[in-house]
Scaffold this active site. Structure first.
Site, PDB file in Angstrom:
ATOM      1  N   GLY A 209      -5.631  27.493  74.704  1.00 21.90           N
ATOM      2  CA  GLY A 209      -6.366  28.414  73.843  1.00 21.90           C
ATOM      3  C   GLY A 209      -7.243  27.663  72.872  1.00 21.90           C
ATOM      4  N   ASN A 210      -7.749  28.343  71.875  1.00 21.72           N
ATOM      5  CA  ASN A 210      -8.605  27.691  70.877  1.00 21.72           C
ATOM      6  C   ASN A 210      -8.408  28.353  69.510  1.00 21.72           C
ATOM      7  OD1 ASN A 210     -10.562  29.958  70.648  1.00 21.72           O
ATOM      8  ND2 ASN A 210     -10.883  29.454  72.805  1.00 21.72           N
TER       9      ASN A 210
END
Ligand code: CTP
Length: 405
Positions: A209-210
């Site tokens: 993810g980020n």
């Protein structure tokens, strides 16, 4: 930037008057001087003592109290911004008619600062042609009449007419004070916005993810909806954010799901903004069982990645094929050589514009503020000044709307 130091919070006589207490607190917590001016009927719902205690200032309803101070003149001239929440149907009618029969309406007639009215009433009263006429009269005079929320009303009813969340009213009022009235420039338009980060599953527990919080995308949705647009938000992983009034939310997790949702909504859209942080890669296979670190399979230490589609570029290609006629813009998150990289990115994606921001050293992601440049396909490069994400949304939508016309 927020330069508001003196706010008048007007309160008219509806059940939502109790929420004005949270609005007063919201401003006070930021060190803003608040003067509360209720109508007589507002005091049937909340006592003057409550407003006095919360604001630390005296509370009057008519021009015959403290006559020597000529309160409506002084308060009206001093305020940086006035917000009335809730604004009832009767109150909107009185202000539209130019009445000055109590302290609040007299103060409004005196004021030259920005004015924000946050309506709250039953759906039928809000939709009534008399009310809508008053709203358009007030808007034509430069007042910001906020679009109310949809939701539970007094009693069993549910529909349009609910007072916006107090925290949204505070933020929108500050935005109006900083950037000017919100006008209905997107009435009848459909705006499609992606927000937040995608999550690419590795196994049932882990994902790639980020840091995207979704705040900038939601701020864009909030302003677009307040400008009268029908807004669709395709949201990946986001921080805890309240859904903007009037926006429809489509939840997705992965880049592939976001791609599908964006492509199915694109044909109806007039404006598309890709504010989401899309993972460029995903694990080729998502394991059905949790991967074990003591496993000899090396699956955890060497994840096999495969490229995700470039959603923005794909939307640009859809337009080339005549599958959408939307004005399409995206973001460019860069850590270095921002403008140079973004110029190339704009060309590669084949869209109408990119908002470039520097995301080096924790800037932007999850923060309340943003800034950058807007590059368009005709070669213009304009600065977007530092401000809250709502203020940045105002400037960015101004630019996008000018491309759309
Ligand atoms: N974007 C997209 N699909 C992807 C990757 C990015 O639609 N698979 C969109 C983003 O929503 C953003 C724009 O493309 O509007 C630019 O994203 P950014 O992460 O800055 O650039 P990338 O295209 O991923 O290029 P790079 O990672 O090389 O900077």
């Amino acid at each position: 930037m927020n330069e508001v130091s003196k706010v008048v919070v007007g309160v008219s006589g509806g059940i939502a008057a109790y929420k004005a207490c949270q609005i007063v607190r919201g401003f006070r917590e930021q060190g803003v001087d608040v003067r509360v001016i209720p109508t007589e009927n507002a005091l049937k719902f909340v006592g003057a003592a409550t407003f006095e205690a919360l604001s630390g200032a005296p509370v009057d309803t008519d021009v015959f109290s403290r006559v020597d101070e000529v309160q409506h003149v002084r308060i009206g001239q001093d305020a940086d911004v006035i917000v009335v929440a809730p604004a009832t149907a009767d109150f909107l009618a009185r202000v539209a008619g130019g009445r000055a029969d109590d302290l609040l309406t007299s103060t409004l007639l005196m004021a030259t600062c920005p004015v924000v009215l946050a309506p709250a009433m039953h759906t039928e009263m809000w939709n009534n042609r008399a009310t809508q006429h008053n709203v358009s009269v007030l808007r034509s005079r430069g007042y910001t009449v906020l679009e109310p929320a949809h939701g539970r009303l007094t009693g069993k009813d549910s529909g349009a007419g609910r007072l916006l969340d107090p925290s949204q009213i505070v933020k929108l009022t500050e935005t109006v004070a900083a950037t000017g009235p919100i006008e209905q420039t997107l009435k009848g338009k459909r705006v499609l916005i992606s927000a937040g980060g995608t999550r690419e599953p590795l196994d049932p527990v882990r994902f790639l993810g980020n840091h995207s919080s979704g705040k900038q995308g939601f701020a864009l949705a909030e302003i677009a909806a307040q400008r009268g647009a029908h807004v669709d938000i395709v949201a990946g992983a986001i921080d805890h954010l309240s859904i903007p009034a009037g926006a429809e939310i489509h939840r997705v997790t992965t880049a592939l799901q976001m791609n599908e949702a964006m492509r199915s909504l694109a044909p109806q859209a007039d404006i598309i903004v890709m504010a989401a942080a899309v993972a460029d890669m995903r694990p080729r296979h998502a394991a059905q069982k949790k991967l074990k670190k003591d496993d000899n399979s090396q699956e955890l230490s060497q994840v096999d990645l495969v490229a995700n589609p470039d959603i923005l570029q794909g939307l640009g290609e859809m337009r080339k094929k005549g599958l959408t006629s939307a004005t399409i813009v995206g973001f460019a998150a860069e850590t270095d050589n921002e403008l140079e990289n973004a110029r190339r990115k704009l060309q590669r994606k084949g869209v109408d514009g990119l908002m470039v921001n520097s995301v080096a050293q924790g800037a932007v992601f999850g923060q309340a503020h943003n800034q950058g440049w807007f590059l368009d396909s005709s070669g213009r490069e304009q600065a977007i000044p530092h401000g809250t994400k709502l203020e940045v949304a105002v400037h960015l939508l101004d630019k996008v709307e000018s491309l759309h016309m």
